[in-house]
Motif scaffolding. Structure first.
Motif, PDB file in Angstrom:
ATOM      1  N   TYR A 170     -87.471  55.639 -26.740  1.00  0.00           N
ATOM      2  CA  TYR A 170     -88.663  56.136 -27.411  1.00  0.00           C
ATOM      3  C   TYR A 170     -89.963  56.777 -26.998  1.00  0.00           C
ATOM      4  CZ  TYR A 170     -91.511  52.129 -26.450  1.00  0.00           C
ATOM      5  OH  TYR A 170     -92.381  51.069 -25.818  1.00  0.00           O
ATOM      6  N   THR A 171     -90.200  56.292 -25.698  1.00  0.00           N
ATOM      7  CA  THR A 171     -91.109  56.930 -24.813  1.00  0.00           C
ATOM      8  C   THR A 171     -90.948  58.533 -24.632  1.00  0.00           C
ATOM      9  OG1 THR A 171     -90.123  56.088 -22.856  1.00  0.00           O
ATOM     10  CG2 THR A 171     -91.954  54.804 -23.893  1.00  0.00           C
ATOM     11  N   GLU A 172     -89.735  58.760 -24.133  1.00  0.00           N
ATOM     12  CA  GLU A 172     -89.160  60.211 -23.635  1.00  0.00           C
ATOM     13  C   GLU A 172     -89.257  61.056 -24.923  1.00  0.00           C
ATOM     14  OE1 GLU A 172     -87.850  57.681 -22.334  1.00  0.00           O
ATOM     15  OE2 GLU A 172     -88.424  58.017 -20.263  1.00  0.00           O
ATOM     16  N   VAL A 173     -88.846  60.214 -26.395  1.00  0.00           N
ATOM     17  CA  VAL A 173     -88.670  61.052 -27.604  1.00  0.00           C
ATOM     18  C   VAL A 173     -90.188  61.444 -27.900  1.00  0.00           C
ATOM     19  CG1 VAL A 173     -88.045  60.756 -29.763  1.00  0.00           C
ATOM     20  CG2 VAL A 173     -86.454  59.971 -28.180  1.00  0.00           C
ATOM     21  N   LYS A 174     -91.103  60.561 -27.803  1.00  0.00           N
ATOM     22  CA  LYS A 174     -92.345  60.887 -28.143  1.00  0.00           C
ATOM     23  C   LYS A 174     -92.956  62.025 -27.655  1.00  0.00           C
ATOM     24  CE  LYS A 174     -97.025  58.707 -28.995  1.00  0.00           C
ATOM     25  NZ  LYS A 174     -97.719  57.654 -28.742  1.00  0.00           N
ATOM     26  N   LYS A 175     -92.848  62.321 -26.300  1.00  0.00           N
ATOM     27  CA  LYS A 175     -93.151  63.567 -25.605  1.00  0.00           C
ATOM     28  C   LYS A 175     -92.520  64.534 -25.971  1.00  0.00           C
ATOM     29  CE  LYS A 175     -94.571  60.964 -21.230  1.00  0.00           C
ATOM     30  NZ  LYS A 175     -94.422  59.597 -21.796  1.00  0.00           N
ATOM     31  N   LEU A 176     -91.012  64.489 -26.280  1.00  0.00           N
ATOM     32  CA  LEU A 176     -90.485  65.657 -26.886  1.00  0.00           C
ATOM     33  C   LEU A 176     -90.819  65.890 -28.054  1.00  0.00           C
ATOM     34  CD1 LEU A 176     -88.047  67.724 -26.847  1.00  0.00           C
ATOM     35  CD2 LEU A 176     -86.653  65.945 -27.694  1.00  0.00           C
ATOM     36  N   LEU A 177     -91.160  65.201 -29.123  1.00  0.00           N
ATOM     37  CA  LEU A 177     -91.795  65.429 -30.553  1.00  0.00           C
ATOM     38  C   LEU A 177     -93.144  65.884 -30.364  1.00  0.00           C
ATOM     39  CD1 LEU A 177     -90.610  62.068 -32.586  1.00  0.00           C
ATOM     40  CD2 LEU A 177     -89.462  64.470 -32.370  1.00  0.00           C
ATOM     41  N   LEU A 178     -94.094  65.653 -29.578  1.00  0.00           N
ATOM     42  CA  LEU A 178     -95.205  66.063 -29.262  1.00  0.00           C
ATOM     43  C   LEU A 178     -95.145  67.660 -28.873  1.00  0.00           C
ATOM     44  CD1 LEU A 178     -97.194  63.164 -27.620  1.00  0.00           C
ATOM     45  CD2 LEU A 178     -97.697  64.015 -29.948  1.00  0.00           C
ATOM     46  N   GLU A 179     -94.278  68.153 -27.976  1.00  0.00           N
ATOM     47  CA  GLU A 179     -93.979  69.207 -27.701  1.00  0.00           C
ATOM     48  C   GLU A 179     -93.499  70.139 -28.816  1.00  0.00           C
ATOM     49  OE1 GLU A 179     -94.269  72.510 -24.971  1.00  0.00           O
ATOM     50  OE2 GLU A 179     -94.974  70.453 -24.535  1.00  0.00           O
ATOM     51  N   LEU A 180     -92.636  69.668 -29.471  1.00  0.00           N
ATOM     52  CA  LEU A 180     -92.120  70.275 -30.711  1.00  0.00           C
ATOM     53  C   LEU A 180     -93.319  70.492 -31.673  1.00  0.00           C
ATOM     54  CD1 LEU A 180     -88.831  68.413 -31.458  1.00  0.00           C
ATOM     55  CD2 LEU A 180     -89.279  70.772 -30.533  1.00  0.00           C
ATOM     56  N   VAL A 181     -94.174  69.517 -31.893  1.00  0.00           N
ATOM     57  CA  VAL A 181     -95.343  69.637 -32.913  1.00  0.00           C
ATOM     58  C   VAL A 181     -96.287  70.846 -32.226  1.00  0.00           C
ATOM     59  CG1 VAL A 181     -97.501  68.832 -33.697  1.00  0.00           C
ATOM     60  CG2 VAL A 181     -95.072  67.520 -33.736  1.00  0.00           C
ATOM     61  N   LYS A 182     -96.537  70.730 -31.134  1.00  0.00           N
ATOM     62  CA  LYS A 182     -97.139  72.021 -30.280  1.00  0.00           C
ATOM     63  C   LYS A 182     -96.596  73.544 -30.609  1.00  0.00           C
ATOM     64  CE  LYS A 182     -98.303  70.911 -26.124  1.00  0.00           C
ATOM     65  NZ  LYS A 182     -98.480  70.991 -24.675  1.00  0.00           N
ATOM     66  N   ARG A 183     -95.185  73.515 -30.451  1.00  0.00           N
ATOM     67  CA  ARG A 183     -94.628  74.795 -30.997  1.00  0.00           C
ATOM     68  C   ARG A 183     -94.351  74.879 -32.465  1.00  0.00           C
ATOM     69  NH1 ARG A 183     -92.604  76.748 -26.234  1.00  0.00           N
ATOM     70  NH2 ARG A 183     -92.611  75.276 -24.290  1.00  0.00           N
ATOM     71  N   ASN A 184     -94.665  73.883 -33.237  1.00  0.00           N
ATOM     72  CA  ASN A 184     -94.537  74.075 -34.696  1.00  0.00           C
ATOM     73  C   ASN A 184     -93.185  74.342 -35.256  1.00  0.00           C
ATOM     74  OD1 ASN A 184     -95.502  74.187 -37.250  1.00  0.00           O
ATOM     75  ND2 ASN A 184     -95.962  76.339 -37.364  1.00  0.00           N
ATOM     76  N   VAL A 185     -92.281  73.235 -34.429  1.00  0.00           N
ATOM     77  CA  VAL A 185     -90.932  73.262 -34.712  1.00  0.00           C
ATOM     78  C   VAL A 185     -90.592  72.247 -35.618  1.00  0.00           C
ATOM     79  CG1 VAL A 185     -88.421  73.146 -34.034  1.00  0.00           C
ATOM     80  CG2 VAL A 185     -90.175  74.103 -32.506  1.00  0.00           C
ATOM     81  N   THR A 186     -91.114  72.367 -37.140  1.00  0.00           N
ATOM     82  CA  THR A 186     -90.954  71.222 -38.070  1.00  0.00           C
ATOM     83  C   THR A 186     -89.755  71.388 -39.031  1.00  0.00           C
ATOM     84  OG1 THR A 186     -92.395  72.456 -39.483  1.00  0.00           O
ATOM     85  CG2 THR A 186     -93.308  71.184 -37.889  1.00  0.00           C
ATOM     86  N   ASP A 187     -88.845  72.452 -38.792  1.00  0.00           N
ATOM     87  CA  ASP A 187     -87.603  72.450 -39.600  1.00  0.00           C
ATOM     88  C   ASP A 187     -86.360  71.981 -39.397  1.00  0.00           C
ATOM     89  OD1 ASP A 187     -87.475  74.439 -37.749  1.00  0.00           O
ATOM     90  OD2 ASP A 187     -86.952  75.933 -39.054  1.00  0.00           O
ATOM     91  N   ARG A 188     -86.588  71.112 -38.522  1.00  0.00           N
ATOM     92  CA  ARG A 188     -85.092  70.700 -37.895  1.00  0.00           C
ATOM     93  C   ARG A 188     -85.178  69.026 -38.633  1.00  0.00           C
ATOM     94  NH1 ARG A 188     -85.456  74.998 -36.373  1.00  0.00           N
ATOM     95  NH2 ARG A 188     -84.584  75.861 -34.494  1.00  0.00           N
ATOM     96  N   GLN A 189     -83.886  68.602 -38.805  1.00  0.00           N
ATOM     97  CA  GLN A 189     -83.256  67.302 -39.237  1.00  0.00           C
ATOM     98  C   GLN A 189     -82.741  66.456 -37.985  1.00  0.00           C
ATOM     99  OE1 GLN A 189     -83.431  65.658 -42.415  1.00  0.00           O
ATOM    100  NE2 GLN A 189     -82.973  63.914 -40.930  1.00  0.00           N
ATOM    101  N   PHE A 190     -83.426  65.443 -37.742  1.00  0.00           N
ATOM    102  CA  PHE A 190     -83.091  64.698 -36.682  1.00  0.00           C
ATOM    103  C   PHE A 190     -82.527  63.439 -37.016  1.00  0.00           C
ATOM    104  CE2 PHE A 190     -87.213  66.899 -35.220  1.00  0.00           C
ATOM    105  CZ  PHE A 190     -86.756  67.344 -33.936  1.00  0.00           C
ATOM    106  N   LEU A 191     -81.305  63.279 -35.926  1.00  0.00           N
ATOM    107  CA  LEU A 191     -80.566  62.062 -36.137  1.00  0.00           C
ATOM    108  C   LEU A 191     -81.223  61.264 -34.786  1.00  0.00           C
ATOM    109  CD1 LEU A 191     -76.878  63.290 -36.925  1.00  0.00           C
ATOM    110  CD2 LEU A 191     -78.331  61.972 -38.100  1.00  0.00           C
ATOM    111  N   ALA A 192     -81.134  60.097 -35.243  1.00  0.00           N
ATOM    112  CA  ALA A 192     -81.711  58.961 -34.158  1.00  0.00           C
ATOM    113  C   ALA A 192     -80.997  57.968 -33.728  1.00  0.00           C
ATOM    114  CB  ALA A 192     -83.148  58.656 -34.798  1.00  0.00           C
TER     115      ALA A 192
END
Length: 827
Positions: free
Chosen positions: A268-290
């Protein structure tokens, strides 16, 4: 990875300090080693514990132009801290139980592994071998291995020492190999189950084109997903040591990908950094499988910064359970009641902003953050280090009303795995003390397979994210409530993620060269094929839209189609013409032209020609058992009768001219009218015998010819016996060739008297037609086989009729002056 100097420096680096203990005019400047903080409880049996209590900061990419700088491992993590207290709680609970381990007190020694493999391995060796901090007491088993790679390293190292390792988070399927890892056990299911569940989710929702982000280690192997109709557009890997560059690269790949569903198999620590990077790039149209490592993380669940990305995440999770009394235990923790608990002190200072210590020197155990702050200050100042700490606590602070990750026990997953691991160890120890070694191993193995249930999803509720249970996995059985799922788009519409859309009706898939099977082009189906099928069964064919197989229509040469009407007309015309000639000859039967050419055989020849024309009509129409038998018999007998008449006529002509020679007067007695009729009858009877034998042994029967591809199936007469059909044709050919040879020999006889030339020419046409018939018959498809045979019958019949009787009819009708005996006898 092996322990290296950079890793050691990044974990707990030596720091310069002034040693004021030596009295004198000089103060010693030395490198001080950071002490190894641990949580210790004495007992008869000490159980070791390894948890990622502190977090290592991300390392920066080095350009090798200056000395590298490594940040120390700091920052107390609340979730792993709760796991460690779940171990403490279980040990204390077992010690209060007088039936499980009577007379035996369990102890523990908990160390920090700092999310690094070398640190975990060093801690494991310290626990097993003992050191100065543990008074040299080794532990007989370890509760640890927070990752699969750590579990592999510890098991490989401690296996030869027969030290059991019970993991609460290592889920790699490879660790189930008892031959390779005989001392490894776990209370978390293998990744086989959640990988299978993810594959089933992708198949169920028709996600054939997905992207994957995994950790670059033994966790998150995707072998179980491959080969199940799911294609991966990309696989990006993340490493904790290079997480900054890794998340940027992975975010760019996700942003540029065409896959709408992204599988993330990371901590989850690595995932959080990845999600923050996606928010910065405004990539919000993906469906994630966790994966289970982050699907239920409170740190991600309550972070509003990434809520737009994590909205609607579908994932699997470890089954949650409750630990009776654990919440009260956590809320009752206080540094006053646990004065030697350095982790609790640091948590207290972090939560309440005050120090539970009375002074800097009141205890030899100080929080790690305070220690690092002090030694850092001492390395830069020119004065002895002074205490750097927040204000002292008042003593009224309590966790009773605190709500955070640490005190939240509503979703105990990993903590419950730790709790189970302690009890598994206790039951194994109980069996061992009862001298039942086999049962002790079984107790640990049962704990490993205790949980095989997964299935959670992150969904938004009232402005914040909440966990909603939408299904469960029992072994390899998936139970899902699709109506409870709310997707990342905020609707109940299932996201669409395919490389190529399904082919429309009437088309089929054509794989693209060099691309996965999920990427294909749609091309029109060929005849006989339908969508998503290789072809129809033999008696079926594709419909016009090529969407379904329909029964093939029966096809045969009928009287209603153009070809059938044409052949019928030609045959009827032949019958009419033959009848007209017959009437003409009958009316002029006393004339020299008719009498000179053997009128009896001429009438018999005309009758046989009429039968030949009529027998062709039997081949037209729907084949039946009796029509198939009659048509071949009628054909063979009619033509033998016709050719026999010509053969006898030719023999008579030769006999007449031969008898005119001296000494050959008696030759004609062998070719009188009786002998002529007897010869025709004999030749014909031979064909009758052949046909009767053929029809009695293996007669022609109607059958469906499925060999010809098309929407129609040909209904035809199968010959039954190829030998019988060959004998019929061969006998006709033998008579025809004999007649042709004899007529050729009689070609130089007087023209006005004999018809040898006419017979020769007619036999040439007859033989040419039937020689051409054989290849045409063999190569013709379907009902055209019958048409070829009918055409050959009509062509040869017309050839005989016209070549033999046309000149005679011309003289009878248009040149009557030549129809005299004098004219016929003239040379």
């Amino acid at each position: 990875r092996l322990l290296s100097v950079p890793h050691w420096l990044s974990i707990s680096p030596p720091v310069p300090r002034r040693d004021l203990g030596f009295q004198g005019s000089k103060v010693t400047l030395e490198c001080a080693m950071v002490p190894w903080w641990s949580l210790i409880q004495d007992g008869d049996v000490i159980i070791g514990g390894l948890f990622n209590l502190y977090h290592i900061p991300s390392t920066k990419d080095e350009d090798y132009t200056k000395k590298p700088h490594y940040e120390p491992c700091t920052g107390l993590e609340l979730e792993p801290l709760k796991y460690s207290y779940a171990m403490v709680f279980a040990v204390e609970e077992i010690n209060r139980n007088n039936t499980l381990l009577p007379g035996v007190k369990l102890g523990y020694r908990i160390l920090d592994s700092c999310s690094l493999y070398p640190w975990a391995l060093q801690g494991a060796m310290s626990l097993v071998g003992g050191d100065t901090h543990s008074c040299g007491l080794p532990v007989p088993m370890i509760i640890g291995a927070d990752s699969s790679t750590t579990g592999i390293m510890m098991s490989s190292t401690l296996g030869p020492l027969y030290v059991p390792v019970i993991s609460y988070l290592a889920s790699c399927p490879c660790l189930s190999d008892r031959l390779k890892y005989p001392t490894f056990f776990r209370t978390i299911p293998s990744d086989i189950y959640q990988a299978w569940a993810m594959a089933q989710l992708a198949i169920r929702f028709h996600w054939t084109w997905i992207g994957a982000v995994v950790e670059n280690n033994d966790y998150g192997q995707l072998k179980e997903i491959f080969g199940k109709g799911v294609c991966l557009e990309f696989i990006e890997t993340l490493m904790a040591e290079t997480i900054v560059t890794d998340v940027k690269r992975a975010a760019l790949t996700i942003q540029a990908s065409t896959a709408r569903v992204i599988l993330i198999f990371c901590w989850y620590t690595e995932v959080k950094k990845l999600l923050l990077e996606l928010v910065k790039r405004n990539v919000t149209d993906r469906q994630f499988l966790a994966s289970e490592a982050w699907s239920t993380s409170d740190d991600l669940l309550q972070d509003q910064t990434i809520s737009k990305v994590t909205n609607g995440v579908l994932g699997v999770a470890i089954r949650s359970s409750t630990i009776p009394g654990f919440e009260n235990y956590l809320r009752s923790l206080h540094p006053i009641r646990r004065p030697n608990d350095v982790f609790l002190r640091e948590f207290w200072q972090k939560e309440f902003g005050c120090s539970p210590l009375s002074s800097y020197f009141s205890s030899s155990l100080i929080p790690r953050s305070d220690y690092l702050s002090n030694v850092s200050a001492s390395s830069t100042d020119n004065v002895p280090p002074q205490k750097i700490s927040p204000p002292l606590c008042s003593g009224t602070e309590s966790l009773e009303n605190v709500e955070n990750h640490f005190t939240d026990t509503s979703q105990l997953r990993v903590a419950y795995n730790v709790y189970l691991a302690i009890y598994a160890a206790a039951h194994a120890l109980h069996s061992l003390l009862s001298c039942n070694t086999h049962t002790s191993v079984t107790a640990i193995e049962q704990s490993e397979h205790h949980h095989t249930t997964w299935g959670k999803v992150l969904l938004p509720r009232y402005g914040q994210l909440k966990l909603v249970l939408v299904g469960r996995v029992d072994g390899f059985n998936l139970h899902l409530n699709e109506s409870a799922v709310q997707w990342s788009s905020g609707s109940s519409q299932v996201p669409f993620s395919v490389c190529s859309e399904s082919c429309p009706p009437g088309t089929r898939k054509a794989n693209r060269k060099g691309e996965p099977l999920c990427c294909f082009d749609c091309i029109p189906c060929t005849e006989g094929e339908i969508s998503n099928e290789t072809g129809c069964p033999s008696e079926f064919w594709s419909n016009v839209e090529q969407t379904a197989c329909v029964p093939r229509q029966l096809d045969f040469l009928s009287f209603n189609e153009t070809l059938g009407i044409t052949l019928t007309t030609v045959a009827a015309s032949g019958v009419v013409v033959t009848t007209a000639v017959f009437v003409l000859f009958f009316c002029n039967r006393q004339t020299p032209m008719v009498r000179a050419n053997n009128s009896e055989l001429s009438f018999l020849l005309l009758l046989s020609l009429k039968l030949c024309f009529l027998c062709s009509l039997v081949f037209i129409g729907r084949p039946s058992v009796w029509s198939c038998r009659f048509q071949q018999a009628a054909f063979g007998i009619s033509f033998v009768l016709c050719v026999s008449c010509l053969l006898v006529k030719t023999l008579v002509v030769l006999a007449v001219f031969r008898s005119a020679r001296p000494g050959a007067e008696t030759l004609m007695k062998w070719f009188g009218p009786v002998q002529q009729r007897g010869s025709v009858f004999l030749f014909t009877c031979i064909q009758v015998i052949i046909c009767a034998t053929w029809l009695s042994i293996s007669p022609p029967v109607p059958r469906r010819d499925l060999g010809f591809q098309g929407s129609k199936v040909t209904l035809e007469c199968a010959m039954g016996s190829l030998v019988g059909f060959s004998l019929v044709l061969g006998y006709i050919g033998l008579l025809a060739c004999t007649c042709l040879l004899l007529a050729f020999l009689a070609r130089n006889l007087p023209d006005n008297f004999n018809e040898a030339k006419l017979i020769t020419f007619s036999m040439l046409i007859f033989c040419a037609v039937w020689v051409a018939f054989v290849p045409a018959y063999v190569s013709s498809p379907g009902k055209y086989v019958v048409a070829v045979e009918i055409f050959s019958i009509l062509a040869s019949s017309y050839g005989l009729l016209l070549c033999i009787f046309a000149p005679k009819c011309f003289i009878i009708l248009l040149r009557p002056e030549k129809n005299t005996k004098k004219q016929l006898m003239a040379r």
